[in-house]
Structure formats: structure tokens, C-alpha cells
Scaffold this active site. Structure first.
Site, PDB file in Angstrom:
ATOM      1  N   CYS A   1       2.682  -4.156   6.908  1.00 23.14           N
ATOM      2  CA  CYS A   1       3.781  -4.993   6.391  1.00 23.14           C
ATOM      3  C   CYS A   1       5.016  -4.130   6.132  1.00 23.14           C
ATOM      4  CB  CYS A   1       3.415  -5.660   5.073  1.00 23.14           C
ATOM      5  SG  CYS A   1       1.817  -6.429   5.040  1.00 23.14           S
ATOM      6  N   ASP A   2       4.822  -2.958   5.541  1.00 22.41           N
ATOM      7  CA  ASP A   2       5.947  -2.195   4.992  1.00 22.41           C
ATOM      8  C   ASP A   2       6.229  -0.872   5.702  1.00 22.41           C
ATOM      9  OD1 ASP A   2       6.200  -4.173   3.063  1.00 22.41           O
ATOM     10  OD2 ASP A   2       4.684  -3.242   1.813  1.00 22.41           O
TER      11      ASP A   2
ATOM     12  N   CYS B   1       0.030  -2.362   2.002  1.00 15.14           N
ATOM     13  CA  CYS B   1      -0.046  -2.882   3.370  1.00 15.14           C
ATOM     14  C   CYS B   1       0.886  -2.110   4.296  1.00 15.14           C
ATOM     15  CB  CYS B   1       0.314  -4.359   3.366  1.00 15.14           C
ATOM     16  SG  CYS B   1       0.376  -5.054   5.010  1.00 15.14           S
TER      17      CYS B   1
END
Ligand code: NDP
Length: 317
Positions: free
Chosen positions: A142-143, A139
Site C-alpha cells: 500500500c505504502d 502494508c
């Protein structure tokens, strides 16, 4: 299945992507008093995407998480009982259907709408587990933040991979896109954006066979033109390794009862969300190997709620 901690409902919706929330909007407006369990990733896959530019009604685009927040609010406005929890077992042998939540509570429901979506796939390399949370991610939104001014690789040649590569190019110093075929599968517009981005280097006909690094990912071992006479081993230095190679439908917990195809997509009766079990419907990516779009998921969630309403009327509940 546990009989002591039971609750009876008319409509249970499992999953909180566009399919689940849209089903909830329709079901609550039809007074089915739906209960919706959000699952492991409230808001579903769209919470891991950046801009959604192709959902009708948003001429300027909208962020995935914002769109899901809006859908959730819309469902709550009409009285959907929104809850956190994971389905851990099911008994769909006869109505009312039994659905166990978090291994502790059983819901008995007259209608069930399965909208559990799909989850990111991994290559299956041991190193993906070894470096989980230490440089391996599925992701980018997300990261990606952790890789500002660093070098990362994205695996895949579809729209997701291109989108993630573009997103990461906005943060990182350099992005490799590792594509196993000599071409990208993504839509033309995404292909152009990737190929015209000076920070993205596309490595066509490359496969990843391992990762290396002392305290986290420091690089990847690749094979160029695997199996060909000119096969070549290539190592790249990277700080982050992002998977974007598609998804697996989240249907396992329903599999003993509903029909699935060889990949695990729930098979529904042509053009409808009906599973073949009366009152049990499947909507969104868990039942859609073909389109997998937010708008088609929302449409099938709507159909599932309408079907649930008609079914309840038919059986007089
Ligand atoms: P896709 O199935 O479209 O693409 C998967 C990609 O991963 C392919 O390039 C495939 O390669 C590659 N791949 C699969 N397995 C491996 C493997 N073991 N090793 C290396 N590469 C592998 O999935 P997406 O998640 O990209 O997209 C799913 C759907 O969602 C599509 O319909 C897409 O259009 C849509 N989507 C739309 C977006 C938008 O419009 N903004 C954004 C994101 C997704 P190969 O081509 O060789 O099979």
C-alpha cells in the site's frame, strides 16, 4: 438490537477474502441467495500482497488484488449480493441470528458464515501511533511507493516480512530487516531471496524500542541482544518503518457467542467450519491459527457454504 430496520436472509457471509468469496461462489450456486458484507478491507489481506505464487492454477503467479477481483466477479456472476459495511454487533443466542451492520441495520439470517480474516499486529510502541501515516505502515504494497530511493525498515522474520522486504527493495535505496531471533522463520525460498538481495541488510537479534524524527520517522532506536551481557543500543536512520509481525483474528464482535482460543481464533469442530452454534460457521484465517493460506481459506469457505446448504435443507428453510 435495532428491530425497525430489519432484513431477512437465508445466508449471510461476513468478510471478503478468499474464504468469504469462495463461500459466496458455492452458496450462490446452491441458490442460498447469499448476502456478503465486504468489511473494512474489501478483498482482505491478499489485496496488500504482491505476487501470489502458490495458489494452484496460476503457473506464472497472479497479483493478490487481481486474484481477489476475479473471485469477487465469480461470486457476483452467480448472484451474490455484494455490499459494503461493517458488522458492529451480533446476537447469536437463537436463530434467526441477528447481525447489525454499521450500527444502523439489522440482518436476520438463518445461516452465518464468519470469514472476517485477521489484521496486522503492531509492536505496541507509543511511537507507532505517534508516527501513524507519517512513516509507520503495516502494508508495504500500500505504502511502499512513498519510499522510492529512501531507506526503510521491516520488522519480522516470517514470510510476510521477507516478502515485504523484497518488495520494498525493488523501490527503496536500502532495506533493514529487523529480526528478534538469530534466524528467520520464513520458508527457505524466501530466506534465500532476502539473504541474497544486496539491498537488504538483516539485523538479527534486534528489537525496536522507539522511533524518532521531527516531522515523520527519521530513525529507529534498536537494542541488539536484549538482556544479554553484550547488549547494545543501536540507532538506524530510516524514512519508513513497516510492521510484518503477524496478525490478530477479527473475531471480537462474535466473541460473546462463539468459542475462541486465547489469541482470538474462532474454535471450530475438528476438520469442519462448524462453530457449535447450529447454522453458524467460521472459515479462513479468523479460525485458522495453523495454515493461514489463501488456498486453505478458500477450501474452508467452500466447506462452510456446503454446510450452510445442508443445514438449511435439514431445517426446511
Ligand atoms: P508469522 O507468524 O509466520 O511470523 C511473524 C514474525 O514476526 C516472526 O518472525 C516473529 O518472530 C515476528 N514477531 C512477532 N511478534 C514480534 C514482536 N513483538 N517483535 C518482533 N518480532 C515479532 O507471520 P507472517 O505474517 O509472516 O505469516 C503468517 C502465515 O502466512 C505463515 O504461515 C506464512 O508462511 C504465510 N505466508 C505465506 C506467504 C507466501 O507463501 N507467499 C506470504 C506471507 C505469509 P519469532 O520468529 O521470533 O516468533
Amino acid at each position: 438490537m435495532c428491530e425497525t430496520n430489519n432484513e431477512k436472509v437465508r445466508c449471510l457471509i461476513v468478510g471478503s477474502g478468499p474464504a468469504g468469496y469462495t463461500a459466496a461462489i458455492y452458496a450462490s450456486r446452491a441458490n442460498l441467495q447469499p448476502v456478503l458484507y465486504e468489511g473494512l478491507q474489501p478483498g482482505g489481506q491478499l489485496t496488500t500482497t504482491t505476487e501470489v505464487e502458490n495458489f494452484p492454477g496460476y503457473p506464472e503467479g497472479i497479483s493478490g488484488p487481481q486474484m481477489m477481483e476475479d473471485l469477487k466477479k465469480q461470486a457476483e456472476r452467480f448472484g451474490t449480493d455484494m455490499r459494503y459495511g461493517i458488522v458492529t454487533a451480533t446476537d447469536l443466542s437463537k436463530a434467526p441470528y441477528k447481525v447489525m451492520i454499521d450500527n444502523e441495520k439489522t440482518i436476520e439470517t438463518e445461516t452465518l458464515i464468519i470469514a472476517t480474516g485477521a489484521s496486522a499486529k503492531y509492536l505496541g510502541l507509543e511511537d507507532e501511533q505517534k508516527y501513524a501515516g507519517m512513516g509507520v505502515s503495516a502494508c508495504a504494497t500500500c505504502d511502499g511507493f512513498f519510499y522510492r530511493k529512501k531507506t526503510v525498515a521491516v520488522v519480522g522474520g516470517g514470510d510476510t516480512a521477507c516478502e515485504e522486504a523484497i518488495y520494498l527493495a525493488g523501490l527503496a535505496k536500502q532495506v533493514y530487516l529487523i529480526v528478534r531471533k538469530p534466524y528467520l522463520r520464513a520458508s527457505k525460498v524466501m530466506q534465500e531471496r532476502v539473504l541474497n538481495n544486496p539491498k537488504i541488510t538483516v539485523l538479527f537479534e534486534h528489537n525496536t524500542i522507539g522511533l524518532f524524527g521531527e516531522n515523520g520517522v527519521e530513525g529507529a532506536h534498536l537494542v541488539k541482544r536484549k538482556g544479554e551481557p553484550d547488549e547494545e543500543m543501536v540507532d538506524i536512520a530510516i524514512d519508513g518503518f513497516f510492521l510484518a509481525i503477524g496478525h490478530k483474528p477479527n473475531s471480537d464482535v462474535f466473541k460473546p457467542w462463539v468459542k475462541t482460543d486465547e489469541v482470538g481464533y474462532i474454535m471450530t469442530i475438528d476438520g469442519t467450519p462448524r462453530t457449535g452454534i447450529p447454522g453458524v460457521f467460521a472459515a479462513g484465517d479468523v479460525a485458522d491459527p495453523h495454515y493461514r493460506q489463501a488456498i486453505t481459506a478458500a477450501g474452508s469457505g467452500c466447506k462452510a457454504a456446503i454446510e450452510a446448504e445442508r443445514y438449511l435443507t435439514e431445517i426446511g428453510k
